[in-house]
Design a protein around this motif. Structure first.
Motif, short mmCIF file in Angstrom:
data_model
loop_
_atom_site.label_atom_id
_atom_site.label_comp_id
_atom_site.label_asym_id
_atom_site.label_seq_id
_atom_site.Cartn_x
_atom_site.Cartn_y
_atom_site.Cartn_z
N SER A 1 0.84 -1.20 0.00
CA SER A 1 0.00 0.00 0.00
C SER A 1 0.88 1.24 0.00
O SER A 1 1.88 1.31 0.73
N PRO A 2 0.51 2.27 -0.79
CA PRO A 2 1.27 3.52 -0.77
C PRO A 2 0.88 4.42 0.41
O PRO A 2 1.52 5.44 0.64
N THR A 3 -0.17 4.05 1.16
CA THR A 3 -0.61 4.88 2.28
C THR A 3 0.41 4.81 3.40
O THR A 3 0.77 3.72 3.83
N PRO A 4 0.90 5.96 3.90
CA PRO A 4 1.87 5.93 5.00
C PRO A 4 1.24 5.33 6.25
O PRO A 4 0.04 5.51 6.49
N LEU A 5 2.05 4.63 7.05
CA LEU A 5 1.52 4.02 8.28
C LEU A 5 1.28 5.09 9.34
O LEU A 5 1.92 6.10 9.38
#
Lengths: 202, 202
Positions: B198-202
């Motif tokens: 996923s490209p969404t930052p943690l």
């Protein structure tokens, strides 16, 4: 009462970020009635079932109308004993005693019949779980009877029921399944998958 | 006993068909122990839980190793009263009486500790439902205790528990949750989402 959903939108496209970002404006009319939290796996929506299902429908239709093969998955829950009461979830739709199954089926069919058409052809499947009660299969079989008359019933599959039709009627049908089956104050969950523009032949 | 899963693989890529087709060979070692049926929304796998979870893991890892943002969703079920017994699902893992919760937690932790590393960083979330019993939350809280010690616990979310770690340990942890909590012959389901890249930052 606490009700909400963990939702994820999957556009099968190199531009999945663009498709998702453009679709998000479909949530704007509902933002004052939802609490929304996003991480890398899903987005939490907390609110009453009518607002939840309308918001999920509009988000899904906005993404599907791009023509991209798009799937929305939602883990929907109400009345979980582990969740606190929340004022944003208060609704008269989930009060009162459990009326007879036959009556609830008629109310559910009437609600689906009044749903506006979205123009988005859609396939879906879902599983309804009524938890913490001994006779859980009675409610599930009652719900399946309703689904079979809903106009969007496609077929029974192992572990779930498959629907096909307009996105408006499909989200309305799953909404009715969610609020009318299982005790009004009980713990009810749905595992929902909605799909459009699949290249797989039917 | 009947056990199986409706699974779907979502590669967020214009070449989603190619990614799925290439990953399917990961199922080959399991095909003689699974019944498989595909339609436009999901693929049904019927077999024992150990084979189901190994097959889902290898399919997911094969797709995720392409580097594409890929999600696998599975609706997993055992012991549904509406499904017939099936010889392909017979396993000693789901026989005998329900042993004490503390003992089951230890067995689950030992099984996860023995799992080989896949090398695929993964995020996941799942909900466990034990149906048709009054005290369903006791089993769920017992399972959550196990998850918190499993080494892949990330955090509790509304309606689900989130995991993060190697794909091997994650599928092993969810497998243990599935077979060791709820009565051995009871109706237990899991709503599972597994995500990589996923490209969404943690």
């Amino acid at each position: 009462m606490f009700s909400g959903a963990q939702i994820s939108l999957y556009p099968m496209s190199d531009d999945f970020i663009g498709v998702i970002m453009n679709a998000l404006s479909a949530l704007d009319p509902y933002r004052d009635r939802l609490r929304i939290e996003t991480d890398d796996v899903s987005t939490l929506l907390v609110g009453t079932p009518d607002v939840l299902f309308a918001a999920m429908r509009d988000l899904f239709v906005a993404a599907a109308k791009t023509g991209t093969h798009t799937v929305l998955h939602a883990t929907i829950s109400r009345g979980c004993p582990g969740e606190p009461d929340d004022p944003i979830c208060q609704t008269p739709a989930l009060g009162g005693p459990l009326s007879p199954l036959a009556e609830r089926k008629q109310q559910a069919l009437a609600a689906v019949a009044q749903t506006p058409v979205s123009g988005q052809p859609t396939a879906a499947q879902f599983s309804l779980y009524t938890l913490g009660i001994d006779q859980h299969m009675d409610e599930i079989y009652g719900c399946i009877d309703f689904i079979k008359s809903s106009g969007v019933f496609d077929r029974s599959k192992n572990f779930c029921t498959k629907l096909r039709g307009d996105a408006g009627a499909i989200f309305a049908t799953v909404h009715e399944a969610f609020v009318r089956f299982g005790p009004p104050a009980g713990h009810v969950t749905i595992d929902l998958t909605v799909s459009a523009n699949s290249p797989t032949p039917l």
